[in-house]
Scaffold this active site. Structure first.
Site, PDB file in Angstrom:
ATOM      1  N   HIS A  98     -14.316  46.631  -9.006  1.00 58.54           N
ATOM      2  CA  HIS A  98     -15.400  45.824  -9.587  1.00 58.54           C
ATOM      3  C   HIS A  98     -16.023  44.929  -8.536  1.00 58.54           C
ATOM      4  CE1 HIS A  98     -11.539  43.737 -10.002  1.00 58.54           C
ATOM      5  NE2 HIS A  98     -12.197  42.599  -9.828  1.00 58.54           N
ATOM      6  N   HIS A 100     -17.757  41.164  -8.275  1.00 60.04           N
ATOM      7  CA  HIS A 100     -17.986  39.892  -8.943  1.00 60.04           C
ATOM      8  C   HIS A 100     -19.401  39.430  -8.579  1.00 60.04           C
ATOM      9  CE1 HIS A 100     -13.666  38.638  -9.692  1.00 60.04           C
ATOM     10  NE2 HIS A 100     -13.476  39.605  -8.804  1.00 60.04           N
TER      11      HIS A 100
HETATM   12  P1  AMP Z   1      -9.913  40.374  -9.238  1.00 66.77           P
HETATM   13  O1  AMP Z   1      -8.894  39.268  -9.218  1.00 66.77           O
HETATM   14  O2  AMP Z   1     -10.867  40.366  -8.114  1.00 66.77           O
HETATM   15  O3  AMP Z   1      -9.233  41.723  -9.445  1.00 66.77           O
HETATM   16  O4  AMP Z   1     -10.815  40.095 -10.510  1.00 66.77           O
HETATM   17  C1  AMP Z   1     -10.404  40.375 -11.811  1.00 66.77           C
HETATM   18  C2  AMP Z   1     -11.186  39.473 -12.700  1.00 66.77           C
HETATM   19  O5  AMP Z   1     -11.118  39.989 -14.011  1.00 66.77           O
HETATM   20  C3  AMP Z   1     -10.653  38.042 -12.761  1.00 66.77           C
HETATM   21  O6  AMP Z   1     -11.663  37.147 -12.307  1.00 66.77           O
HETATM   22  C4  AMP Z   1     -10.323  37.831 -14.233  1.00 66.77           C
HETATM   23  O7  AMP Z   1     -10.670  36.549 -14.703  1.00 66.77           O
HETATM   24  C5  AMP Z   1     -11.141  38.917 -14.910  1.00 66.77           C
HETATM   25  N1  AMP Z   1     -10.584  39.418 -16.164  1.00 66.77           N
HETATM   26  C6  AMP Z   1      -9.310  39.783 -16.412  1.00 66.77           C
HETATM   27  N2  AMP Z   1      -9.186  40.205 -17.685  1.00 66.77           N
HETATM   28  C7  AMP Z   1     -10.419  40.096 -18.246  1.00 66.77           C
HETATM   29  C8  AMP Z   1     -10.948  40.360 -19.541  1.00 66.77           C
HETATM   30  N3  AMP Z   1     -10.178  40.815 -20.529  1.00 66.77           N
HETATM   31  N4  AMP Z   1     -12.261  40.128 -19.760  1.00 66.77           N
HETATM   32  C9  AMP Z   1     -13.052  39.659 -18.774  1.00 66.77           C
HETATM   33  N5  AMP Z   1     -12.607  39.394 -17.527  1.00 66.77           N
HETATM   34  C10 AMP Z   1     -11.316  39.596 -17.265  1.00 66.77           C
END
Ligand code: AMP
Ligand code: ZN
Length: 143
Positions: A98, A100
């Protein structure tokens, strides 16, 4: 393997979805750095940046550019970060690739990591290290 982002894409888990097309889905991060912090994911599961096929990556990048512009404009943000964490050591916590999109506002920037300085000759050494592997992988880059 259970994946929260696949579950969101399959509508098995809830999310605040803001945009989707055939290839990508964009939704709000549940723990935003700033309100409006958005995630853009491919609909297909790939663990990280390195495992996304080029044509898929083109589509994700295109969508991320579009959505970043919309997020910035809609929130009247001054700027934004596009970040992709890859690997646990880089802060990746969800192993479904993903981007951000983090809207930024004047004086709220606190993401700058501590920086290092190269000792004499070390920059060239690192350049050599990276270039030596690069030459082996050039064919992949050239397709
Ligand atoms: P990363 O740490 O770069 O892998 O980013 C993962 C992101 O996904 C984090 O910023 C979390 O806050 C977000 N995240 C995890 N679970 C969910 C969810 N159910 N809905 C929306 N965002 C999420
Ligand atoms: Zn997934």
């Amino acid at each position: 393997m259970e994946c929260i982002f696949c579950n969101i894409n399959d509508r098995k888990s809830e999310a605040e979805i803001i945009f989707e097309d055939e290839h990508i889905l964009a939704f709000l991060d549940i723990q935003p750095v700033n309100y409006g912090h958005t995630l853009v994911i491919p609909k297909k599961h790939y663990d990280n940046f390195l495992t996304v096929p080029k044509d898929e990556l083109d589509k994700i990048t295109h969508a991320t550019q579009f959505i970043a512009g919309v997020v910035k404009r809609s929130l009247n943000a001054d700027g934004f970060n596009i970040i992709s964490n890859n690997g646990q050591s880089a802060g990746q916590s969800v192993f479904h690739f993903h981007f951000h999109i983090i809207p930024r506002f004047k004086n709220d920037f606190s993401l700058r990591p501590a920086v290092k300085n190269y000792t004499s000759g070390a920059m060239h050494e690192y350049g050599n290290k990276i270039r030596s592997i690069l030459s082996k992988y050039k064919d992949i880059y050239n397709g």
